[in-house]
Design a protein around this motif. Sequence first.
Motif, PDB file in Angstrom:
ATOM      1  N   ILE A  48       0.828  -1.204   0.000  1.00  0.00           N
ATOM      2  CA  ILE A  48       0.000   0.000   0.000  1.00  0.00           C
ATOM      3  C   ILE A  48       0.863   1.256   0.000  1.00  0.00           C
ATOM      4  CG2 ILE A  48      -1.631   1.342   1.388  1.00  0.00           C
ATOM      5  CD1 ILE A  48      -2.854  -1.344   2.277  1.00  0.00           C
ATOM      6  N   VAL A  49       1.876   1.296   0.857  1.00  0.00           N
ATOM      7  CA  VAL A  49       2.744   2.479   0.942  1.00  0.00           C
ATOM      8  C   VAL A  49       3.494   2.685  -0.367  1.00  0.00           C
ATOM      9  CG1 VAL A  49       4.756   3.463   2.106  1.00  0.00           C
ATOM     10  CG2 VAL A  49       2.962   2.342   3.449  1.00  0.00           C
ATOM     11  N   PHE A  50       4.012   1.600  -0.928  1.00  0.00           N
ATOM     12  CA  PHE A  50       4.770   1.721  -2.172  1.00  0.00           C
ATOM     13  C   PHE A  50       3.862   2.171  -3.309  1.00  0.00           C
ATOM     14  CE2 PHE A  50       7.116   0.313  -5.906  1.00  0.00           C
ATOM     15  CZ  PHE A  50       8.401   0.741  -5.589  1.00  0.00           C
ATOM     16  N   TYR A  51       2.624   1.692  -3.322  1.00  0.00           N
ATOM     17  CA  TYR A  51       1.662   2.120  -4.348  1.00  0.00           C
ATOM     18  C   TYR A  51       1.425   3.635  -4.277  1.00  0.00           C
ATOM     19  CZ  TYR A  51      -2.818   2.729  -6.730  1.00  0.00           C
ATOM     20  OH  TYR A  51      -3.827   3.169  -7.550  1.00  0.00           O
ATOM     21  N   LEU A  52       1.398   4.176  -3.066  1.00  0.00           N
ATOM     22  CA  LEU A  52       1.111   5.590  -2.889  1.00  0.00           C
ATOM     23  C   LEU A  52       2.290   6.495  -3.253  1.00  0.00           C
ATOM     24  CD1 LEU A  52      -0.861   5.445   0.491  1.00  0.00           C
ATOM     25  CD2 LEU A  52      -1.801   5.893  -1.778  1.00  0.00           C
ATOM     26  N   ILE A  53       3.516   6.028  -3.016  1.00  0.00           N
ATOM     27  CA  ILE A  53       4.673   6.914  -3.167  1.00  0.00           C
ATOM     28  C   ILE A  53       5.613   6.519  -4.299  1.00  0.00           C
ATOM     29  CG2 ILE A  53       4.596   7.412  -0.687  1.00  0.00           C
ATOM     30  CD1 ILE A  53       7.100   5.654  -0.361  1.00  0.00           C
ATOM     31  N   CYS A  54       5.332   5.416  -4.992  1.00  0.00           N
ATOM     32  CA  CYS A  54       6.314   4.903  -5.952  1.00  0.00           C
ATOM     33  C   CYS A  54       6.626   5.895  -7.061  1.00  0.00           C
ATOM     34  CB  CYS A  54       5.831   3.571  -6.545  1.00  0.00           C
ATOM     35  SG  CYS A  54       4.283   3.673  -7.478  1.00  0.00           S
ATOM     36  N   GLU A  55       5.639   6.616  -7.550  1.00  0.00           N
ATOM     37  CA  GLU A  55       5.870   7.531  -8.674  1.00  0.00           C
ATOM     38  C   GLU A  55       6.674   8.755  -8.269  1.00  0.00           C
ATOM     39  OE1 GLU A  55       2.362   6.945 -11.851  1.00  0.00           O
ATOM     40  OE2 GLU A  55       1.711   7.892  -9.976  1.00  0.00           O
ATOM     41  N   TRP A  56       6.823   8.999  -6.968  1.00  0.00           N
ATOM     42  CA  TRP A  56       7.645  10.110  -6.518  1.00  0.00           C
ATOM     43  C   TRP A  56       9.137   9.818  -6.672  1.00  0.00           C
ATOM     44  CZ3 TRP A  56       5.022  11.340  -1.129  1.00  0.00           C
ATOM     45  CH2 TRP A  56       3.694  11.747  -1.352  1.00  0.00           C
ATOM     46  N   ALA A 124      -4.529 -12.100  17.711  1.00  0.00           N
ATOM     47  CA  ALA A 124      -5.783 -12.277  16.976  1.00  0.00           C
ATOM     48  C   ALA A 124      -6.334 -10.933  16.508  1.00  0.00           C
ATOM     49  CB  ALA A 124      -6.809 -12.997  17.850  1.00  0.00           C
ATOM     50  N   ARG A 125      -6.257  -9.914  17.367  1.00  0.00           N
ATOM     51  CA  ARG A 125      -6.736  -8.583  16.984  1.00  0.00           C
ATOM     52  C   ARG A 125      -5.923  -8.037  15.814  1.00  0.00           C
ATOM     53  NH1 ARG A 125      -6.250  -7.469  22.590  1.00  0.00           N
ATOM     54  NH2 ARG A 125      -8.184  -7.875  23.729  1.00  0.00           N
ATOM     55  N   ILE A 126      -4.599  -8.170  15.904  1.00  0.00           N
ATOM     56  CA  ILE A 126      -3.730  -7.699  14.828  1.00  0.00           C
ATOM     57  C   ILE A 126      -4.036  -8.444  13.534  1.00  0.00           C
ATOM     58  CG2 ILE A 126      -1.338  -7.588  14.035  1.00  0.00           C
ATOM     59  CD1 ILE A 126      -0.518  -7.215  16.975  1.00  0.00           C
ATOM     60  N   PHE A 127      -4.228  -9.747  13.639  1.00  0.00           N
ATOM     61  CA  PHE A 127      -4.497 -10.560  12.455  1.00  0.00           C
ATOM     62  C   PHE A 127      -5.772 -10.101  11.752  1.00  0.00           C
ATOM     63  CE2 PHE A 127      -6.580 -14.144  10.401  1.00  0.00           C
ATOM     64  CZ  PHE A 127      -5.570 -14.630   9.586  1.00  0.00           C
ATOM     65  N   TRP A 128      -6.869  -9.994  12.508  1.00  0.00           N
ATOM     66  CA  TRP A 128      -8.157  -9.672  11.887  1.00  0.00           C
ATOM     67  C   TRP A 128      -8.213  -8.218  11.430  1.00  0.00           C
ATOM     68  CZ3 TRP A 128     -10.929 -13.318  10.014  1.00  0.00           C
ATOM     69  CH2 TRP A 128     -10.926 -14.575  10.612  1.00  0.00           C
ATOM     70  N   LEU A 129      -7.605  -7.305  12.163  1.00  0.00           N
ATOM     71  CA  LEU A 129      -7.583  -5.917  11.719  1.00  0.00           C
ATOM     72  C   LEU A 129      -6.828  -5.772  10.401  1.00  0.00           C
ATOM     73  CD1 LEU A 129      -7.029  -3.921  15.040  1.00  0.00           C
ATOM     74  CD2 LEU A 129      -9.048  -3.886  13.571  1.00  0.00           C
ATOM     75  N   GLY A 130      -5.652  -6.399  10.338  1.00  0.00           N
ATOM     76  CA  GLY A 130      -4.888  -6.354   9.093  1.00  0.00           C
ATOM     77  C   GLY A 130      -5.615  -7.030   7.946  1.00  0.00           C
ATOM     78  N   LEU A 131      -6.299  -8.109   8.248  1.00  0.00           N
ATOM     79  CA  LEU A 131      -6.999  -8.865   7.217  1.00  0.00           C
ATOM     80  C   LEU A 131      -8.195  -8.107   6.663  1.00  0.00           C
ATOM     81  CD1 LEU A 131      -6.458 -11.778   6.114  1.00  0.00           C
ATOM     82  CD2 LEU A 131      -8.373 -12.518   7.521  1.00  0.00           C
ATOM     83  N   ILE A 132      -8.869  -7.331   7.498  1.00  0.00           N
ATOM     84  CA  ILE A 132     -10.094  -6.639   7.088  1.00  0.00           C
ATOM     85  C   ILE A 132      -9.806  -5.266   6.493  1.00  0.00           C
ATOM     86  CG2 ILE A 132     -12.230  -5.600   7.959  1.00  0.00           C
ATOM     87  CD1 ILE A 132     -12.297  -7.900  10.030  1.00  0.00           C
ATOM     88  N   ILE A 133      -8.880  -4.517   7.092  1.00  0.00           N
ATOM     89  CA  ILE A 133      -8.670  -3.130   6.679  1.00  0.00           C
ATOM     90  C   ILE A 133      -8.023  -3.035   5.304  1.00  0.00           C
ATOM     91  CG2 ILE A 133      -7.373  -1.027   7.213  1.00  0.00           C
ATOM     92  CD1 ILE A 133      -7.825  -1.629  10.161  1.00  0.00           C
ATOM     93  N   THR A 134      -7.027  -3.861   5.022  1.00  0.00           N
ATOM     94  CA  THR A 134      -6.306  -3.708   3.760  1.00  0.00           C
ATOM     95  C   THR A 134      -7.161  -3.981   2.513  1.00  0.00           C
ATOM     96  OG1 THR A 134      -5.373  -5.928   4.154  1.00  0.00           O
ATOM     97  CG2 THR A 134      -3.996  -4.034   4.691  1.00  0.00           C
ATOM     98  N   PRO A 135      -8.061  -4.972   2.497  1.00  0.00           N
ATOM     99  CA  PRO A 135      -8.938  -5.087   1.315  1.00  0.00           C
ATOM    100  C   PRO A 135      -9.817  -3.851   1.124  1.00  0.00           C
ATOM    101  CG  PRO A 135      -8.987  -7.119   2.577  1.00  0.00           C
ATOM    102  CD  PRO A 135      -8.252  -6.111   3.401  1.00  0.00           C
ATOM    103  N   LEU A 136     -10.232  -3.221   2.222  1.00  0.00           N
ATOM    104  CA  LEU A 136     -11.019  -1.990   2.108  1.00  0.00           C
ATOM    105  C   LEU A 136     -10.195  -0.876   1.469  1.00  0.00           C
ATOM    106  CD1 LEU A 136     -12.856  -1.977   5.572  1.00  0.00           C
ATOM    107  CD2 LEU A 136     -13.769  -2.676   3.339  1.00  0.00           C
ATOM    108  N   ILE A 137      -8.924  -0.800   1.852  1.00  0.00           N
ATOM    109  CA  ILE A 137      -8.055   0.222   1.269  1.00  0.00           C
ATOM    110  C   ILE A 137      -7.874  -0.005  -0.227  1.00  0.00           C
ATOM    111  CG2 ILE A 137      -5.706   1.155   1.276  1.00  0.00           C
ATOM    112  CD1 ILE A 137      -5.603   0.619   4.275  1.00  0.00           C
ATOM    113  N   TRP A 138      -7.669  -1.274  -0.630  1.00  0.00           N
ATOM    114  CA  TRP A 138      -7.524  -1.553  -2.058  1.00  0.00           C
ATOM    115  C   TRP A 138      -8.817  -1.291  -2.814  1.00  0.00           C
ATOM    116  CZ3 TRP A 138      -3.223  -1.768  -4.625  1.00  0.00           C
ATOM    117  CH2 TRP A 138      -2.041  -2.126  -3.968  1.00  0.00           C
ATOM    118  N   SER A 139      -9.947  -1.475  -2.150  1.00  0.00           N
ATOM    119  CA  SER A 139     -11.228  -1.139  -2.786  1.00  0.00           C
ATOM    120  C   SER A 139     -11.331   0.363  -3.017  1.00  0.00           C
ATOM    121  CB  SER A 139     -12.391  -1.622  -1.913  1.00  0.00           C
ATOM    122  OG  SER A 139     -12.359  -3.026  -1.763  1.00  0.00           O
TER     123      SER A 139
END
Length: 213
Positions: A48-56, A124-139
């Motif tokens: 996600i970070v690289f996608y945002l800043i790669c063109e810079w 478990a909290r870290i796992f599910w938060l990472g699993l749920i939030i990142t697909p939303l960001i890509w959406s």
Amino acid sequence: MRAASDDDTEDVALEFGDDDEGAPGRARRRVGHPLATFSHLFFRVSAIVFYLICEWFIDSFIANFVTIILFLSFDFWTVKNVTGRLMVGLRWWNQIDEDGKSHWVFEARKASSRNKLNSTEAEARIFWLGLIITPLIWSIFFFSTLFALKLRWMALVILGVILQGANLYGYVRCKLGGKRNLTTLASTYLGQQFLQRPGAFKADSYFSGGKSW
């Protein structure tokens, strides 16, 4: 492991070795698998970070495209095969039987062994938060790319949604029960909530023989 005759999914229980048990409060807060936890977040956040800043920093679209694809691929493999098993005791995959039929297998840790594992509530909290939030960001990236008419990035963003969403879907099926359709699970939950309301005791007693999940 038992294959279902009328469905292409399968539920099995994972057996894990027993680890040392510390103080209950401290054990819930600590991270039992720091390397797995780091890996669970590193590749997906890096993509996600690289996608945002790669063109810079890099003018080559091909180099940026390939780098993000590598991050997404490493993340998909790591989450699917390593971090899900270690952090929450879940695993899913596809297998082909002797007849050439494809089966989706969803594994879940036995409830009786949960307190004996090195995995913790913090993990478990870290796992599910990472699993749920990142697909939303890509959406969000998908719609922003679509509205901005950045069509050359569209294939990459769609791949990000698919890979991140596939792991989310697979682990939700593991968590809720691999043999059950998600629509059926939601309907069952809403039905149980209705039966538990005051005044519904008669219906609740009538259906008391039904299964709960």
